[in-house]
Scaffold this active site. Sequence first.
Site, short mmCIF file in Angstrom:
data_model
loop_
_atom_site.label_atom_id
_atom_site.label_comp_id
_atom_site.label_asym_id
_atom_site.label_seq_id
_atom_site.Cartn_x
_atom_site.Cartn_y
_atom_site.Cartn_z
N ARG A 159 -39.93 79.86 -4.16
CA ARG A 159 -39.22 80.40 -5.31
C ARG A 159 -40.16 80.47 -6.50
NH1 ARG A 159 -40.48 76.56 -8.47
NH2 ARG A 159 -39.10 77.39 -10.03
N GLY A 160 -39.68 81.10 -7.57
CA GLY A 160 -40.53 81.36 -8.73
C GLY A 160 -41.01 82.80 -8.61
N ALA A 161 -40.81 83.59 -9.68
CA ALA A 161 -41.06 85.04 -9.60
C ALA A 161 -42.46 85.38 -9.05
CB ALA A 161 -40.83 85.68 -10.97
N ARG A 213 -34.53 89.27 -1.92
CA ARG A 213 -34.16 88.95 -3.31
C ARG A 213 -34.17 90.26 -4.08
NH1 ARG A 213 -35.23 83.60 -5.21
NH2 ARG A 213 -34.30 84.30 -7.14
N GLN A 272 -34.12 72.12 -11.24
CA GLN A 272 -35.55 72.35 -11.01
C GLN A 272 -36.44 71.40 -11.82
OE1 GLN A 272 -33.33 74.72 -11.81
NE2 GLN A 272 -33.66 76.59 -10.66
N ASP A 309 -38.66 84.76 -17.30
CA ASP A 309 -38.54 85.67 -16.17
C ASP A 309 -38.73 87.11 -16.60
OD1 ASP A 309 -37.16 83.16 -15.18
OD2 ASP A 309 -37.18 84.41 -13.38
N LYS A 335 -34.53 80.64 -17.64
CA LYS A 335 -33.52 79.80 -17.00
C LYS A 335 -32.42 79.40 -17.99
CE LYS A 335 -33.95 78.94 -13.56
NZ LYS A 335 -33.53 79.89 -12.52
#
Lengths: 386, 386
Positions: free
Chosen positions: B65-67, B102, B223, B264, B275
């Site tokens: 995960r994480g862009a 995604r 997170q 993001d 977030k």
Amino acid sequence: MSLPTTDAADPSGPSAIPPNAALWFDAGRGVARALDQSLLPHETRALDLVDLARVAEAIRAMRVRGAPLIGIAAAFGLAAALRVDASPEAEARAAAALLATRPGAVSLAWALARVRRAVAGVGPGAGAEARAAAALAEARAILAHEIAVCAAIGEHGLPILERLWAGKRARDAKAPHLDVLTHCNAGWLATGEWGTALAPVYRAHAAGLPVHVWVDETRPRGQGASLTAWELGRASVPHTLLADTMAGHVLQRGKVDVCLVGSDRTTRSGDVCNKIGTYLVALAARDNGVPFYACVPTSSLDAELSDGVLDIPIEERDAREVTHVRGLAEDGTVRTVRVPPAGTRAANFAFDVTPARLVTGIVTEHGMYPASAEGLAPLLERARVG
Amino acid sequence: MSLPTTDAADPSGPSAIPPNAALWFDAGRGVARALDQSLLPHETRALDLVDLARVAEAIRAMRVRGAPLIGIAAAFGLAAALRVDASPEAEARAAAALLATRPGAVSLAWALARVRRAVAGVGPGAGAEARAAAALAEARAILAHEIAVCAAIGEHGLPILERLWAGKRARDAKAPHLDVLTHCNAGWLATGEWGTALAPVYRAHAAGLPVHVWVDETRPRGQGASLTAWELGRASVPHTLLADTMAGHVLQRGKVDVCLVGSDRTTRSGDVCNKIGTYLVALAARDNGVPFYACVPTSSLDAELSDGVLDIPIEERDAREVTHVRGLAEDGTVRTVRVPPAGTRAANFAFDVTPARLVTGIVTEHGMYPASAEGLAPLLERARVG
């Protein structure tokens, strides 16, 4: 709202658990009873406040919590102690034991002093029975007083919600409900009945005003998730749980009409000391032009304190409350799980201070007052005289 | 920081897990590997990104995960697919399958397009081996690029921390450390190495500047508690976990010198979409005069977007993430527990928007820019040309 009902989930016996009371006097059995809040929301069980040791343990283990409720429970604990031994020595020992359960709680000291004054009032020559009866009568009077205070807070909060609802409907005839956001638990689980911050909500709901409550989960102890969501559900008030991180977003997107919170201590200049996270809610309310009210009994105003940020020391609690979470596992058992890596250091500040400049008003049993030294002066004068 | 070490807790085999990489290319075995972040912090296990199905599952199940990291993983997934079948039809099918894991992730589409351009570049007559080799080379180039971008963000953030530290020491010669507050995980677990918001922290730590990080736990997915606390611990950077409700209090009491967060998506006027809960941190930072920086790769700037609050739709995720918490039970098993009463309705907004007016600056791989349309114009011009 005050009709008692039997609760099938109550394993303590056939005795009724009222739908909206955390502590009540069971006149039939002649004992005070309280919900064991340490088991909520996964188990609904009441405990009898029948002897000193049991009451002291219930307060210490937070089976009974919320400032007003602790005072009421202690009063019944002292009355129970006097029924066993009404001597002045036993009375002093029992009061000291109860005071030691939560040393910082102002309401506890206040309630015990009130019971002891009542006992002293029956005169030095009175018998044990008269002294014990006076203590019990005073405990019941304290309970009745707290219920009346909360009901009055609800009455004074109702017109605020009615005004906001009228305005919302004028802007949007199809608006489905008035959206209230609350933090922590300041409902009937924390008081006698009605609660403080939730009193206007229950009052509005009873009056037919369609109200919906955004419930901050209120980490780390999760009082919003485990207590507020439970009591609103029991009262059939529509509500939606939020992680605390989401309060800013729902305020920014116009999903909240008013914020209502309780207050553990309020300074004479209107600074509000309440559960950790309240300050963030107030900042987001202000940034989005949403009114933010603290609903408090006058007894929680502290005339000695002026600057909340400078003057109020903030309790730090066990870090385990932050690192560990308790809940119902899939196998039906209540379990505690650790979220961060082992050994992670955590801080656990229990309260924060919301400066008066962010508070729209203080709703009390005597009405709504501006959150400022000038605004609160008449209320403090009234409390001093009365 | 980049020396690989073997990790005794890695049950996937003897292969090394680097101390500060969430995804790396194991040149010896010729495969890309990634930490399975769905198991952190309770188990450290790596998975091989060796075939399309496994990579797609890893992205879908948020093992990766994480862009930026999702884009890198997808690139290696496409390269792996081409090794099995390098036909244009198979390439198109594989790209579509990865994109569907995604759907909203901009970095995923960007990385897949980059790999497909590289494959097309070897010419229509090239053989299967050349096409597959071009895909793998491009995936490795994307990984190297992301690492370089994060390292540069760290370099540009370092002088900000150095300046704040010099100022703090000038005011208080005994100040033990510079206090940084961060929200969510924008460390090396979300990128190639270094991370974005944490890159200046790691850079300062390596340079001997004593830095301490307040880590918001970042409900509902946690997170901060499960990833940021873990990676800071692995890097021996002092840190303290906070419930999200506590950020306002530590800022108000002067315990924070600077807030660093990721983003993001950042609009051309400097609004920061990050977030959920970031907006509350920014409000409290502004209310207490503490600088608040977003650390972002230029690729996350969105030149099409202007007003973040109006233009950015906010993803809503499964309410179960709010009502249920996963952690390590006392019996050593990882369990999921429910906190509120059964059937409680919960909302789960994944992101919020912090208006540019609350952002002190945007730290990128090209330097620090003011969070405004004028301030960011040179950066967007550079990205358009470059």
